[in-house]
Design an enzyme around this catalytic site. Sequence first.
Site, mmCIF file in Angstrom:
data_model
loop_
_atom_site.group_PDB
_atom_site.id
_atom_site.type_symbol
_atom_site.label_atom_id
_atom_site.label_comp_id
_atom_site.label_asym_id
_atom_site.label_seq_id
_atom_site.Cartn_x
_atom_site.Cartn_y
_atom_site.Cartn_z
ATOM 1 C CD GLU A 163 -3.062 1.154 0.290
ATOM 2 O OE1 GLU A 163 -3.733 0.209 0.110
ATOM 3 O OE2 GLU A 163 -2.730 2.086 -0.642
ATOM 4 C CE LYS A 174 5.085 6.978 -5.401
ATOM 5 N NZ LYS A 174 5.151 8.624 -4.711
#
Length: 408
Positions: A126, A202
């Site tokens: 995460e 990302k």
Amino acid sequence: MKIALLGLGTVGTGVVNVLENNKEKIAKLTGETLTISHVLVNNVDKQREVELGGAIITNNIDEILSDDTIDIVIEVMGGIGDTKDILNTFLEKGIHVVSANKDMLAEHIDELAETANKNDAQLLYEASVAGGIPVIHAIENSLNSNQITKVMGILNGTTNYILSKMTIDGWDYDKALDDAKAKGYAEADPTNDVEGIDAQRKIVLLSRLAYDRKVDIAEVPVTGISGVDIADIRNADNENLTLKLLGKSEFRDNTLSISVEPILLPSDHQLAGVNYEKNAVFVNGNAIGEAMFYGPGAGSLETASAVVSDLINVIRTKAARQMNIAPDTPAEIKSGGNSGEYYIRLKSNESEDKTASVLNDLSIGFSRIEADKDFVVRTETIDSGKLDALRQNDAITVEASYQIDGVE
Ligand code: NAP
Ligand code: HSE
């Protein structure tokens, strides 16, 4: 339960603090007493800001790899190839891994996911995208009822901090970067932050998850902010436009459009209001429509929040979950430019009249933007091919160009 913590820098220190500050709640949630048994660092003699109890502090990974009593590994040290090999070895032994390392995961997540699945181990990550914002969990779990078509957002805290300081506080680039380093937002070498590579990694991780496709990072176009001139930020501000580094991907008709670049947004756009180290991600799905996730994109406790939640969730998930393995063939990435409005700053190599006629000859409709230097225009919607043609014209030099997005 025994935890090995690989890395005790900005994030690792935050992890130790969150585990200590919230230990009663964590014990209640997990039903376990968690002990950091080993800490891997480069420099064992460095003074540390946190109390590590009886943990073994080492710079020798073999000491940790050979200890068969470790239950979970938290990797917050960075590194790519060697780190992947280390984590693969833990997963092969059925040891769960929590990682914040987007550099390594953007290249190797599929390999690690396969090892995790084969060995009933879990791999949670995460913190690797958008710091403390739980967007990976949201896409993987809370939005898994949707076909996701688009993911877009501000994915790097350092560059958003720099652009916000330049736009709101009038700081110059170098001062803002130094401050982002001092606050622990930037990577040890901030090149990947400012050149957009961190955001590229990302958007690759989010896109892989959102569309269940492998994404070849080498094919993802990327432009960073190291070349941004404060004059363009000021000119744009006078036009109620705000510069943001955006990661964007859209998956339609089996084709992926994906990029990272600085984009001008109307100043009242939601993303234009996301400032300093904050990140925000929009996710579009065919049931939810559009959802926005907002929060801290970097920082010690903020990132540790995500790492420790992963740790708690690993322990609470009694049966090992299987990670998605995307099909072997990577998504086909659309090449070629975008059409849209553009902000362009031109240096006239001959005269201003000549500059205007170059634009007219290329059928680029424009309005002038008042500026202290150069010939600055806002174009009507054009194909980016026209921008390429403009760049090749000897009568002018394109000093800066940014697409303007989010205009209703
Ligand atoms: P950092 O402050 O530079 O800390 C790195 C830590 O890992 C240090 O304790 C260092 O040891 C140790 N280390 C590095 N390489 C090592 C090696 N080969 N062997 C043993 N120890 C090693 O980095 P950070 O900012 O905490 O970031 C850690 C990871 O989290 C990175 O993957 C980063 O991309 C990711 N991340 C960071 C943030 C953030 O806001 N900073 C947010 C999300 C994700 P020494 O202390 O002895 O130097
Ligand atoms: N250097 C990264 C950033 C840390 O500034 O966003 C969080 O991934």
